[in-house]
Design a protein around this motif. Sequence first.
Motif, PDB file in Angstrom:
ATOM      1  N   ALA A   1       3.221  -0.402  -6.283  1.00  0.00           N
ATOM      2  CA  ALA A   1       4.069  -0.550  -7.470  1.00  0.00           C
ATOM      3  C   ALA A   1       3.332  -1.261  -8.598  1.00  0.00           C
ATOM      4  O   ALA A   1       3.421  -0.863  -9.764  1.00  0.00           O
ATOM      5  N   THR A   2       2.574  -2.287  -8.269  1.00  0.00           N
ATOM      6  CA  THR A   2       1.873  -3.057  -9.298  1.00  0.00           C
ATOM      7  C   THR A   2       0.539  -2.399  -9.632  1.00  0.00           C
ATOM      8  O   THR A   2       0.237  -2.138 -10.812  1.00  0.00           O
TER       9      THR A   2
ATOM     10  N   GLY B   1      -5.363   2.872   0.719  1.00  0.00           N
ATOM     11  CA  GLY B   1      -5.475   3.035   2.168  1.00  0.00           C
ATOM     12  C   GLY B   1      -5.249   4.433   2.707  1.00  0.00           C
ATOM     13  O   GLY B   1      -5.065   4.588   3.915  1.00  0.00           O
TER      14      GLY B   1
ATOM     15  N   LYS C   1      -3.124   8.824  -1.159  1.00  0.00           N
ATOM     16  CA  LYS C   1      -3.030   7.859  -2.267  1.00  0.00           C
ATOM     17  C   LYS C   1      -4.191   8.047  -3.243  1.00  0.00           C
ATOM     18  O   LYS C   1      -4.018   7.950  -4.461  1.00  0.00           O
TER      19      LYS C   1
ATOM     20  N   TYR D   1     -10.242   2.646   1.571  1.00  0.00           N
ATOM     21  CA  TYR D   1     -10.961   1.591   2.319  1.00  0.00           C
ATOM     22  C   TYR D   1     -10.894   1.802   3.837  1.00  0.00           C
ATOM     23  O   TYR D   1     -11.544   1.070   4.590  1.00  0.00           O
TER      24      TYR D   1
ATOM     25  N   ASN E   1      -5.040  -7.574  -5.500  1.00  0.00           N
ATOM     26  CA  ASN E   1      -3.714  -7.550  -4.867  1.00  0.00           C
ATOM     27  C   ASN E   1      -3.781  -7.795  -3.367  1.00  0.00           C
ATOM     28  O   ASN E   1      -2.752  -7.968  -2.734  1.00  0.00           O
TER      29      ASN E   1
ATOM     30  N   TYR F   1      -0.719 -12.055   4.366  1.00  0.00           N
ATOM     31  CA  TYR F   1       0.689 -12.491   4.408  1.00  0.00           C
ATOM     32  C   TYR F   1       1.271 -12.479   5.823  1.00  0.00           C
ATOM     33  O   TYR F   1       2.206 -13.203   6.112  1.00  0.00           O
TER      34      TYR F   1
ATOM     35  N   PHE G   1      -1.891 -16.185 -11.038  1.00  0.00           N
ATOM     36  CA  PHE G   1      -0.728 -16.252 -11.935  1.00  0.00           C
ATOM     37  C   PHE G   1       0.518 -15.795 -11.186  1.00  0.00           C
ATOM     38  O   PHE G   1       0.437 -15.038 -10.223  1.00  0.00           O
TER      39      PHE G   1
ATOM     40  N   ILE H   1       4.302 -14.169 -12.075  1.00  0.00           N
ATOM     41  CA  ILE H   1       4.870 -13.441 -13.209  1.00  0.00           C
ATOM     42  C   ILE H   1       5.996 -14.208 -13.904  1.00  0.00           C
ATOM     43  O   ILE H   1       6.169 -14.110 -15.130  1.00  0.00           O
TER      44      ILE H   1
ATOM     45  N   ASN I   1       4.307   2.891   1.834  1.00  0.00           N
ATOM     46  CA  ASN I   1       4.891   3.225   0.521  1.00  0.00           C
ATOM     47  C   ASN I   1       3.835   3.761  -0.427  1.00  0.00           C
ATOM     48  O   ASN I   1       2.667   3.372  -0.377  1.00  0.00           O
TER      49      ASN I   1
END
Length: 335
Positions: free
Chosen positions: A161-162, A182, A186, A202, A225, A253, A276, A278, A326
């Motif tokens: 999405a980003t 990935g 994509k 990758y 990301n 994560y 940063f 958002i 996704n």
Amino acid sequence: MPTNRQWILSARPQELVTPDVLQLADSPLPALADGQALARVKYLSIDPTMRAWMADIPQYMPPVQLGEVMRALGLAEVVESRHPSYKKGDKLLGLTGLQEYVLLTGNEPYPFQKIPSIPFLSDVNFLGTLGMNGMTAYFGLLEVGKPKSGETLVVSAAAGATGSIVGQIGKIHGCRVIGIVGSDEKCKWIKDELGFDVAINYKNAGWKQQLAAATPQGVDINFENVGGEIMDAVLDRMNLHGRVVLCGLISGYTHQDAALSSFVRVLIKRLRVEGFIIFDHAARFMDAGKDLAMWKMTGRIKDRQTIVKGLDNAPQAINMLFSGANIGKLVVELQ
Ligand SMILES: NC(=O)c1ccc[n+]([C@@H]2O[C@H](COP(=O)([O-])OP(=O)(O)OC[C@H]3O[C@@H](n4cnc5c(N)ncnc54)[C@H](OP(=O)(O)O)[C@@H]3O)[C@@H](O)[C@H]2O)c1
């Protein structure tokens, strides 16, 4: 009595979201008091940060407490109102939580925004391209990355999405854009449809060599990301005075990532590495929204959604972010 189905955080996840982590509960919907409104959630934004919100670790917002409704961004439509600022049919964007209905008082710590009805823009666009992801791409690249025409930009999670919006804003600003993703599907999407100059999978052997071959002049901006091995490989290609826009580190994560071995490049190449969040840019979302809406309506930015149907499937949807299932913005659509 009507009820509200809610996903309650019941245990802290170890890695992915297992069945014990979120439990579905039915709670009665209260009758509205003066000053309250009730909105029905239509779409839930599924974001990597939700995994961090579940963990009891230092972060930019307090973690969700056990027993609370799981925090989530969403788009909800007002179904009943006794609040002067909300009327039936208003569409609102905000922290709805992972549930069917959200009760509003107008005093929410993170205020809800009314979304306008704009031709060619769908509701889900306000969660992705014109929502948090579009804003993140816009401010991260333009304010932190400060791209100049002719520079080389590398984006990781580039079909997400980003990342997908970052690459397209990079092209609008005259950059040569390389996306790391990935899957071959994509790669095809970001190159053939979105106009990235090079797409690298990758998961294919030799991807680091492909990255080197795709960046003969080195890399000026790394929009990061993912972190881990991918960030390491990109750092290794950075030019003198390059900029690393530290947006997210998704590969760490759900489990501990290996330490970066190329961090010394920050010193040798005098890089600027800037993290940063958002929400720091919230005061200027309107300005960014105008640009993003114009680019979207004129076809300069294209987007795509992966839509999972039904609140019941929200926990599995969160895990899809970590398996890369996704393409574009991941949302849950409620019936
Ligand atoms: N700083 C901020 O304010 C802010 C705001 C929004 C998002 N973010 C960050 O931006 C990043 C992207 O978020 P998003 O919402 O746009 O999600 P997204 O990119 O739509 O979805 C996540 C993607 O990350 C990739 N991924 C997952 N695990 C990976 C791994 N171990 N190695 C490599 N790639 C992996 C997958 O794509 P592949 O198939 O390509 O692997 C997956 O599709 C996240 O790190 C998120 O935390 C930061």
